[in-house]
Design a protein around this motif. Structure first.
Motif, PDB file in Angstrom:
ATOM      1  N   LEU A  11      -1.286   2.204  20.323  1.00  0.00           N
ATOM      2  CA  LEU A  11      -1.511   3.519  19.892  1.00  0.00           C
ATOM      3  C   LEU A  11      -1.906   3.437  19.541  1.00  0.00           C
ATOM      4  N   ASN A  12      -1.069   2.981  18.308  1.00  0.00           N
ATOM      5  CA  ASN A  12      -1.308   3.359  16.653  1.00  0.00           C
ATOM      6  C   ASN A  12      -2.224   2.449  16.423  1.00  0.00           C
ATOM      7  N   ASN A  13      -1.944   1.117  16.779  1.00  0.00           N
ATOM      8  CA  ASN A  13      -3.224  -0.245  16.235  1.00  0.00           C
ATOM      9  C   ASN A  13      -4.151   0.373  16.662  1.00  0.00           C
ATOM     10  N   SER A  14      -4.393   0.400  17.354  1.00  0.00           N
ATOM     11  CA  SER A  14      -5.753   0.945  18.597  1.00  0.00           C
ATOM     12  C   SER A  14      -6.430   1.346  17.661  1.00  0.00           C
ATOM     13  N   ASN A  15      -6.047   2.659  16.862  1.00  0.00           N
ATOM     14  CA  ASN A  15      -7.290   3.153  16.416  1.00  0.00           C
ATOM     15  C   ASN A  15      -6.132   3.342  14.388  1.00  0.00           C
ATOM     16  N   ASP A  16      -4.870   2.704  13.976  1.00  0.00           N
ATOM     17  CA  ASP A  16      -4.343   2.952  12.773  1.00  0.00           C
ATOM     18  C   ASP A  16      -4.664   3.503  12.064  1.00  0.00           C
ATOM     19  N   LEU A  17      -4.282   4.545  11.890  1.00  0.00           N
ATOM     20  CA  LEU A  17      -4.590   5.674  10.662  1.00  0.00           C
ATOM     21  C   LEU A  17      -3.577   6.212  10.472  1.00  0.00           C
ATOM     22  N   LEU A  18      -3.344   6.570   9.536  1.00  0.00           N
ATOM     23  CA  LEU A  18      -2.317   7.306   8.744  1.00  0.00           C
ATOM     24  C   LEU A  18      -2.695   8.379   7.837  1.00  0.00           C
ATOM     25  N   ARG A  19      -1.873   9.150   8.534  1.00  0.00           N
ATOM     26  CA  ARG A  19      -2.664  10.431   7.552  1.00  0.00           C
ATOM     27  C   ARG A  19      -0.943  10.682   6.163  1.00  0.00           C
ATOM     28  N   ILE A  20      -1.503  10.945   5.182  1.00  0.00           N
ATOM     29  CA  ILE A  20      -0.490  10.750   4.061  1.00  0.00           C
ATOM     30  C   ILE A  20      -0.668  11.734   3.171  1.00  0.00           C
ATOM     31  N   SER A  21       0.379  12.397   2.832  1.00  0.00           N
ATOM     32  CA  SER A  21       0.279  13.685   1.394  1.00  0.00           C
ATOM     33  C   SER A  21       1.373  13.266   0.868  1.00  0.00           C
ATOM     34  N   VAL A  22       1.197  13.375  -0.400  1.00  0.00           N
ATOM     35  CA  VAL A  22       2.004  13.405  -1.869  1.00  0.00           C
ATOM     36  C   VAL A  22       1.901  14.058  -2.383  1.00  0.00           C
ATOM     37  N   ILE A  23       3.038  14.551  -2.829  1.00  0.00           N
ATOM     38  CA  ILE A  23       3.097  14.836  -4.734  1.00  0.00           C
ATOM     39  C   ILE A  23       2.374  14.421  -5.362  1.00  0.00           C
ATOM     40  N   PRO A  24       1.959  15.462  -6.588  1.00  0.00           N
ATOM     41  CA  PRO A  24       0.871  14.926  -7.583  1.00  0.00           C
ATOM     42  C   PRO A  24       0.969  14.375  -8.338  1.00  0.00           C
ATOM     43  N   GLY A  25       0.292  13.219  -8.858  1.00  0.00           N
ATOM     44  CA  GLY A  25      -0.211  12.244  -9.315  1.00  0.00           C
ATOM     45  C   GLY A  25       0.273  10.882  -8.760  1.00  0.00           C
ATOM     46  N   LEU A  26       0.376  10.494  -7.561  1.00  0.00           N
ATOM     47  CA  LEU A  26       0.837   9.229  -7.503  1.00  0.00           C
ATOM     48  C   LEU A  26      -0.264   8.596  -6.289  1.00  0.00           C
ATOM     49  N   THR A  27      -1.454   9.326  -5.916  1.00  0.00           N
ATOM     50  CA  THR A  27      -2.355   8.898  -5.613  1.00  0.00           C
ATOM     51  C   THR A  27      -3.171   7.377  -5.908  1.00  0.00           C
ATOM     52  N   SER A  28      -2.958   7.355  -7.440  1.00  0.00           N
ATOM     53  CA  SER A  28      -3.006   6.456  -8.056  1.00  0.00           C
ATOM     54  C   SER A  28      -2.202   5.228  -7.183  1.00  0.00           C
ATOM     55  N   PRO A  29      -0.759   5.631  -7.019  1.00  0.00           N
ATOM     56  CA  PRO A  29      -0.008   3.695  -6.595  1.00  0.00           C
ATOM     57  C   PRO A  29      -0.260   3.595  -4.864  1.00  0.00           C
ATOM     58  N   ILE A  30      -0.686   5.049  -4.464  1.00  0.00           N
ATOM     59  CA  ILE A  30      -1.018   5.117  -3.214  1.00  0.00           C
ATOM     60  C   ILE A  30      -1.940   4.079  -2.149  1.00  0.00           C
ATOM     61  N   VAL A  31      -3.297   4.741  -3.244  1.00  0.00           N
ATOM     62  CA  VAL A  31      -4.493   3.500  -3.235  1.00  0.00           C
ATOM     63  C   VAL A  31      -4.689   2.676  -3.513  1.00  0.00           C
ATOM     64  N   ASP A  32      -4.060   2.585  -5.024  1.00  0.00           N
ATOM     65  CA  ASP A  32      -4.242   0.667  -5.012  1.00  0.00           C
ATOM     66  C   ASP A  32      -3.476  -0.390  -4.139  1.00  0.00           C
ATOM     67  N   THR A  33      -1.860   0.231  -3.785  1.00  0.00           N
ATOM     68  CA  THR A  33      -1.459  -0.280  -2.824  1.00  0.00           C
ATOM     69  C   THR A  33      -2.477  -1.143  -1.436  1.00  0.00           C
ATOM     70  N   TYR A  34      -2.661   0.251  -0.860  1.00  0.00           N
ATOM     71  CA  TYR A  34      -3.475   0.405   0.130  1.00  0.00           C
ATOM     72  C   TYR A  34      -4.844  -0.726   0.476  1.00  0.00           C
ATOM     73  N   LEU A  35      -5.832  -0.964  -1.526  1.00  0.00           N
ATOM     74  CA  LEU A  35      -6.756  -1.460  -1.661  1.00  0.00           C
ATOM     75  C   LEU A  35      -6.264  -2.892  -1.423  1.00  0.00           C
ATOM     76  N   SER A  36      -5.478  -3.291  -2.161  1.00  0.00           N
ATOM     77  CA  SER A  36      -4.634  -5.092  -1.724  1.00  0.00           C
ATOM     78  C   SER A  36      -4.452  -4.886  -0.989  1.00  0.00           C
ATOM     79  N   LEU A  37      -3.660  -4.323   0.221  1.00  0.00           N
ATOM     80  CA  LEU A  37      -3.192  -4.476   1.632  1.00  0.00           C
ATOM     81  C   LEU A  37      -5.042  -4.751   2.245  1.00  0.00           C
ATOM     82  N   LYS A  38      -5.854  -3.976   2.120  1.00  0.00           N
ATOM     83  CA  LYS A  38      -7.688  -4.557   2.632  1.00  0.00           C
ATOM     84  C   LYS A  38      -8.265  -5.193   2.388  1.00  0.00           C
ATOM     85  N   ARG A  39      -7.870  -5.919   1.636  1.00  0.00           N
ATOM     86  CA  ARG A  39      -8.592  -6.943   0.464  1.00  0.00           C
ATOM     87  C   ARG A  39      -6.923  -8.175   1.092  1.00  0.00           C
ATOM     88  N   GLY A  40      -6.333  -7.880   1.603  1.00  0.00           N
ATOM     89  CA  GLY A  40      -5.730  -9.006   2.381  1.00  0.00           C
ATOM     90  C   GLY A  40      -5.795  -8.785   4.089  1.00  0.00           C
TER      91      GLY A  40
END
Length: 298
Positions: free
Chosen positions: A86-115
Motif C-alpha cells: 500500500l505504501n509503495n503504491s503511493n509511496d509518500l512519506l510525511r515528515i516533520s522536523v525540528i528547525p534547522g534540519l530541513t537541509s540534511p532531510i532534503v539533500d539526502t532525499y535528492l541523493s536517493l532520487k538520483r539513485g
C-alpha cells in the motif's frame, strides 16, 4: 479458532499467569479463561495446567503454542507486506522536523532520487511538541524531535528512536562581549537582550532560567530563524537553540555567530530522534531513506 485465541495462549504461556496475561491483553480474566477453554474444546486438547499459582502449558500445549507463534508471525508478515504494498503504491512519506534540519532531510532525499528511488516526501519544520501531536493525530508519518529527561514520560504511548545526543547552547555574534567566553554564567546572560525561537524546550529553559536567576530582557519571539540570526548579528542579541539545529542549518552564518556553552545549573542535555506511532510500519523505501538520514546526522 481465531487470531485472538492464538495470541491469548501465546501470552499466557509467556507469563504463566491468566491474571497477568489478562492485564497485558486488556481483557477480563474470565473472558480470557473462557476463550482458552473454548479453544481447548475445539482442539480436544488440554493446553494449560491451571491452578491458583498460575498456568503452565501441558506437553501438548507447548507444541500448540509454538505453532500459534509461527502462525501469528506469518500473519504479521502478511499484514506488513500488505502495508508495504500500500505504501509503495503511493509511496509518500510525511515528515516533520525540528528547525534547522530541513537541509540534511532534503539533500539526502535528492541523493536517493538520483539513485532511482520512487519515494515522495512532504517536509515541514515544527516545534517538538507540535510534531508529537501531529504523529498522534496521523497528520504525519514520522517526526524528528528533541526531548529531555523531564519530558520523556509524555511520549510513552509512541515509539521514540533516539539517534544522537545534544544540548541547548547560547548563540552570540562575534562582536558580543560574550564571544570570548567558552562557558557563560547566568549573571552574564542576565545582562543580555534575547531573541527567542518559539519552541517548547527553549521556552521552558528560559522559564526555568528566570525562575532561578530573575527576569531577562526578551526583545521578541519568532519561528523565523533568519530573523533571529539577523537580530543576533545586527543588534547584538543572544539566542538559545539546539546544537543540532545550527549544525545542519545552511542559513546559519558560522563566520558571524558563535556557540557558547552554559553552566550546568540547568539541565541542557537532550536526545534527538524519530518518533512514530507504535503500529506505524513504513515502506522499505521509506526505511532506507530514514537510515540514510541517520547516517548523515550521526
Amino acid at each position: 479458532m481465531n487470531i485472538e485465541q492464538l495470541s491469548y495462549i501465546v501470552e499466557v504461556a509467556k507469563v504463566k499467569s491468566l491474571a497477568e496475561a489478562s492485564r497485558t491483553l486488556n481483557i477480563s480474566q474470565s473472558a480470557l479463561s473462557q476463550a482458552i477453554t473454548k479453544l481447548e474444546a475445539e482442539l480436544s486438547l488440554k493446553l494449560f495446567h491451571r491452578n491458583r499459582t498460575g498456568a503452565t502449558p501441558t506437553k501438548e500445549g507447548i507444541f500448540i503454542v509454538e505453532r500459534a507463534q509461527e502462525a501469528l508471525h506469518a500473519i504479521y508478515q502478511v499484514k506488513e507486506e500488505a502495508r508495504n504494498q500500500l505504501n509503495n503504491s503511493n509511496d509518500l512519506l510525511r515528515i516533520s522536523v525540528i528547525p534547522g534540519l530541513t537541509s540534511p532531510i532534503v539533500d539526502t532525499y535528492l541523493s536517493l532520487k538520483r539513485g532511482g528511488s520512487t519515494l515522495k516526501i512532504e517536509v515541514n519544520e515544527r516545534a517538538s511538541f507540535e510534531i508529537v501531536d501531529d504523529v498522534r493525530t496521523n497528520k504525519i508519518d514520522i517526526g524528528f524531535i528533541a526531548i529531555n529527561k523531564s519530558n520523556i514520560d509524555s511520549i510513552t504511548d509512541l515509539h521514540f528512536n533516539p539517534i544522537i545526543r545534544g544540548k541547548i547552547l547560547a548563540y552570540v555574534s562575534k562582536q558580543s562581549p560574550l564571544a570570548n567566553t567558552e562557558v557563560t554564567t547566568p549573571e552574564l546572560l542576565r545582562q543580555q537582550t534575547f531573541v527567542i525561537y518559539k519552541d517548547e524546550y527553549v521556552e521552558n529553559f528560559i522559564t526555568n532560567f528566570q525562575r532561578l536567576y530573575g527576569p531577562i530582557d526578551i526583545f521578541f519571539k519568532t519561528t523565523n530563524l533568519d530573523v533571529i540570526y539577523k537580530a543576533v548579528i545586527e543588534l547584538g542579541a543572544v539566542t538559545i537553540g539546539h546544537d543540532i539545529s545550527t549544525k545542519f542549518n545552511v542559513n546559519h552564518p558560522p563566520d558571524q555567530i558563535i556557540a557558547i556553552d552554559m553552566e550546568d545549573s540547568i539541565d541542557t542535555s537532550f536526545r534527538f530522534g524519530w518518533i512514530t506511532k507504535n503500529d506505524n510500519i513504513l515502506s522499505k523505501e521509506a526505511n532506507r531513506y530514514i537510515d540514510e538520514v541517520n547516517r548523515v546526522l550521526k
